[in-house]
Write an enzyme that holds these catalytic residues in place. Structure first.
Site, PDB file in Angstrom:
ATOM      1  N   ASP A 278       0.857  -1.203   0.000  1.00  0.00           N
ATOM      2  CA  ASP A 278       0.000   0.000   0.000  1.00  0.00           C
ATOM      3  C   ASP A 278       0.883   1.240   0.000  1.00  0.00           C
ATOM      4  OD1 ASP A 278      -2.178   1.660   0.002  1.00  0.00           O
ATOM      5  OD2 ASP A 278      -2.698   1.348   2.110  1.00  0.00           O
TER       6      ASP A 278
ATOM      7  N   ASP B 254       3.056   2.631   7.891  1.00  0.00           N
ATOM      8  CA  ASP B 254       1.757   2.003   7.621  1.00  0.00           C
ATOM      9  C   ASP B 254       1.903   0.647   6.927  1.00  0.00           C
ATOM     10  OD1 ASP B 254      -0.164   3.905   8.681  1.00  0.00           O
ATOM     11  OD2 ASP B 254       0.581   5.267   7.143  1.00  0.00           O
TER      12      ASP B 254
END
Length: 487
Positions: A316, A334
């Site tokens: 991502d 993240d």
């Protein structure tokens, strides 16, 4: 029945997601804490018109038993939200939070002070949940069929990269066998102000033992996402200048929420930085090189001091998931969608790897064509690694388009996401499949740029994943560029 599930699950991989509704308007609260939300859409007085999402968000502090707004606006991370009304039943410390999907819905929150756990409010959601469970079961069965047909056991992340140590040493040294980290004592942790919110967690500026830190808080029902991210940060040797510094993890005693403590990057996300700043060539090159170095290290697979660091696919990679330090370097963060590409011998690691892999994970406009249309061999870690390299190419384009030295004599373009100019701020999956996968279009690169820049971008986002650069090769090419701009 099982045959039906398999067919249904397989077909669901190729069904495009519905387009995101355009023009969501949300109540916007003007405050210093809401400065990072300014980039999510045009603000007119107390209303914000969302550019990237269909969701509004609101954070409220409970004062004398009543909610008082502290942050309102468009959701900072692209993602869906089910409820048309701003409703919550869970309190975190003295804060409550909601996401909602109708115009100006975040202006007034409805909450149940007696409840401590989220509850389903709409019976119509039950049907959606049953459908989602059926799809997941079907996808899992499809994946297992692929696994059974594979001829070779998974080692490393592909036949393209082998470890030189004998197979029997892999089990004893593999990171699977490293003892788990214990929880930190968070008694002295203090949450000071919220700096961002995502689909699974909120990020706060906080203090821990007198040090200013970033505190990522996962509510109790997002335990799985917390576990994945903690596992990545806890891998051996995952300490690098291009990866956010992990300080520890634990649980809050009052609410049971899961917490990650990380370094605080003072310049915020790369998306926020680019929306506010254009940069000269030296600054841009430093950002690009540090970004590629961090990804190359994340992808690396090696043994050091008798301990194995496996390759990790981020999955991502976007400008919202890259932070900028005050020294002008980028760091990756993240890892909730990441996949650790274990190279342990034995069926346990193989099954674990396969179960954790899903086809379409990540932010759509950064997603490689083979991942967009679902035509990818998920049994190959190489495909996931090269999907990251495609995302890196789009990020480098995003960076370079804000470099003032590459637009001498004309204004620097405003910050845009990949394909925003061609398809709008929130393109649907179907639009991107046609544009990126079928038509093989890519973000527009100015013709006057030097050939070296063209080659790095073209070779990073090549349609054929095997023909793309590796992250390390992209880094090496960036380092070889001249220190002074020569467009």
């Amino acid at each position: 029945m099982w045959l039906y599930l398999v067919i249904f699950g397989c077909l669901s991989l190729c069904v495009p997601a519905p387009a995101v509704e355009q023009g969501r308007s949300c109540v916007f609260l003007t405050s210093s804490r809401n400065s990072r939300n300014m980039e999510e859409g045009r603000v007119n007085g107390t209303i914000q018109y969302c550019a990237h999402t269909n969701c509004c968000v609101g954070f409220f502090r409970i004062i004398d038993g009543q909610p008082v707004a502290e942050l309102q606006g468009c959701k900072m991370v692209v993602g869906g939200c089910l409820d048309p009304t701003c409703f919550t039943s869970t309190t975190h410390l003295d804060y409550i939070r909601c996401e909602c999907s109708s115009n100006l819905c975040n202006g007034n929150i409805t909450w149940n002070a007696e409840e401590k756990q989220p509850q389903l409010k709409h019976s119509s959601h039950s049907t959606d949940m049953v459908t989602a469970i059926v799809v997941v079961l079907g996808m899992l069965l499809c994946t297992l069929v692929v696994a059974v047909k594979c001829r070779h056991r998974f080692r490393g992340y592909d036949d393209k990269q082998h470890l030189s140590l004998p197979e029997e040493s892999l089990t004893s040294l593999c990171s699977c066998h490293i003892s788990k980290q214990s929880d930190m004592d968070l008694t002295s942790m203090e949450l000071q102000q919220i700096v961002g919110s995502g689909h699974f967690a909120s990020v706060w500026q906080g203090s821990y033992q007198g040090t200013t830190v970033a505190v990522k808080v996962f509510p109790t029902w997002c335990k799985q996402e917390f576990t994945v991210e903690r596992e990545v940060y806890g891998l051996p040797h995952l300490v690098h200048a291009g990866i956010a510094h992990f300080l520890g993890a634990g649980r809050k005693s009052d609410s049971g929420d899961c917490v990650l403590l990380l370094e605080l990057a003072t310049c915020g996300s790369l998306s926020s930085f680019l929306s506010k700043n254009s940069s000269d060539w030296t600054t841009t090159l430093k950002l690009a090189q540090s970004l590629s170095e961090g990804l190359a290290y994340l992808h690396s697979d090696f043994y050091r001091h008798g301990v194995h660091k496996p390759a990790v696919a981020h999955r991502d990679l976007s400008s919202n998931n890259v932070l900028v330090r005050d020294d002008g370097t980028c760091v990756l963060c993240d890892f909730g969608s990441s996949t650790i590409l274990r190279s342990c011998a034995g069926p346990h690691s193989w099954q674990r790897y396969m179960v954790n892999v899903q086809s379409q994970v990540g932010t759509l406009c950064y997603m490689a064509p083979e991942l967009l249309d679902g035509c990818v061999n998920l049994s190959s870690g190489w495909c996931l690694i090269q999907g990251d390299v495609y995302s890196l190419g789009t990020l480098l384009w995003e960076l370079l388009m804000r470099c003032s030295d590459l637009f001498i004599g004309c204004p620097v373009p405003e910050h845009r996401l990949p394909y925003e100019e061609e398809l709008g701020a929130s393109p649907s999956l179907e639009q991107l499949i046609v544009h990126v996968s079928e038509r093989r279009e890519r973000p527009s690169v100015p013709k006057h740029w030097q050939q070296g820049l063209h080659d790095i971008l073209l070779d990073s986002w090549d349609h054929d994943s095997d023909a793309r650069l590796t992250a390390q090769c992209a880094r090496d090419r960036l380092v070889s560029l001249p220190p002074c701009c020569s467009i």
